[in-house]
Write a protein that holds these residues in place. Structure first.
Motif, mmCIF file in Angstrom:
data_model
loop_
_atom_site.group_PDB
_atom_site.id
_atom_site.type_symbol
_atom_site.label_atom_id
_atom_site.label_comp_id
_atom_site.label_asym_id
_atom_site.label_seq_id
_atom_site.Cartn_x
_atom_site.Cartn_y
_atom_site.Cartn_z
ATOM 1 N N THR A 1 41.920 34.131 42.199
ATOM 2 C CA THR A 1 43.110 34.880 41.801
ATOM 3 C C THR A 1 42.765 36.361 41.597
ATOM 4 O O THR A 1 41.787 36.697 40.931
ATOM 5 C CB THR A 1 43.693 34.306 40.497
ATOM 6 N N ASP A 2 43.564 37.224 42.197
ATOM 7 C CA ASP A 2 43.400 38.669 42.052
ATOM 8 C C ASP A 2 44.255 39.115 40.866
ATOM 9 O O ASP A 2 45.454 39.355 41.004
ATOM 10 C CB ASP A 2 43.829 39.377 43.343
ATOM 11 N N ALA A 3 43.635 39.225 39.695
ATOM 12 C CA ALA A 3 44.368 39.549 38.469
ATOM 13 C C ALA A 3 45.021 40.926 38.547
ATOM 14 O O ALA A 3 46.127 41.136 38.034
ATOM 15 C CB ALA A 3 43.422 39.480 37.276
ATOM 16 N N GLU A 4 44.356 41.888 39.197
ATOM 17 C CA GLU A 4 44.918 43.236 39.320
ATOM 18 C C GLU A 4 46.176 43.228 40.186
ATOM 19 O O GLU A 4 47.163 43.910 39.872
ATOM 20 C CB GLU A 4 43.878 44.183 39.904
ATOM 21 N N ALA A 5 46.149 42.446 41.247
ATOM 22 C CA ALA A 5 47.322 42.354 42.129
ATOM 23 C C ALA A 5 48.476 41.689 41.400
ATOM 24 O O ALA A 5 49.625 42.145 41.493
ATOM 25 C CB ALA A 5 46.960 41.584 43.395
ATOM 26 N N VAL A 6 48.191 40.610 40.658
ATOM 27 C CA VAL A 6 49.231 39.911 39.900
ATOM 28 C C VAL A 6 49.867 40.864 38.888
ATOM 29 O O VAL A 6 51.100 40.937 38.765
ATOM 30 C CB VAL A 6 48.640 38.677 39.188
#
Length: 212
Positions: free
Chosen positions: A110-115
């Motif tokens: 999971t890309d937390a920055e993108a989310v």
């Protein structure tokens, strides 16, 4: 006179000897009777051990008492909620693994920055609300949704693809953006609904594989 005295002395000796013999015999009789009494008492004791109902003999020969119900150790009850807590933790772990496999929830990719970017940039966007996870795998941005497989090239899929393109170019600075918008998990996995395959592609329409 001498003979009479001698005969008197011998008579006294014979009487004394008779008394001694009687005493020895009485002593032997007493010893035998005492021995017989001891044997009888011991026999009665042994018989009592074997005849006594429900009784048992210990290693020392003394009858042992059967353990009572009061002295028996009782089973310790398990703390309330312990079993349910373990089951809940196990169930939670299974759900997490299932969510990671079906892309219906967060995973190690999971890309937390993108989310975070998507949530802050497009708070009220209906298409963004269809996102279940955003992952960066091998420089590819994959946007997973709960859209059906039949939603390829749909407005929601193309909108999400354009938002992914904006994130990579403006926020990350990627000059070769690759974006995949993917459907919910099904028999074919998570099919691609829209994509960007590099700097020469900006339409987000699914061209490969060609939609049915």
């Amino acid at each position: 006179m001498r003979q009479r005295v001698k005969s008197g002395k011998s008579l006294a000796r014979s009487r004394r000897g008779g008394h001694r013999r009687r005493k020895v015999r009485r002593a032997r009789v007493l010893e035998l009777s005492a021995g017989l009494t001891a044997v009888v008492v011991a026999g009665l004791a042994v018989g009592a051990v074997f005849v006594r109902p429900g009784g048992g003999a210990s290693a020392s020969g003394v009858p042992s008492r059967a353990p009572s119900a009061e002295g028996a150790p009782s089973a310790t009850p398990a703390p309330a909620g312990k079993g349910s807590g373990v089951e809940a933790a196990s169930s939670g772990a299974k759900k997490a693994r299932g969510a990671a496999k079906t892309a219906s929830g967060p995973s190690k990719h999971t890309d937390a920055e993108a989310v975070s970017y998507f949530k802050k940039r497009w708070v009220d966007d209906k298409a963004v609300k269809r996102i279940t996870d955003i992952r960066t795998v091998g420089k590819y941005l994959r946007i997973y949704t709960d859209l059906p497989e039949s939603a390829h090239n749909s407005k929601a899929a193309i909108d999400l693809c354009k938002r992914g393109l904006e994130y990579l170019v403006q926020e990350v600075g990627d000059q070769h953006p690759v974006v995949f918008v993917q459907a919910e998990y099904g028999q074919n996995g998570n099919p691609v609904l829209a994509n960007i395959l590099g700097p020469g592609d900006n339409s987000c329409r699914l061209t490969h594989p060609a939609p049915d």
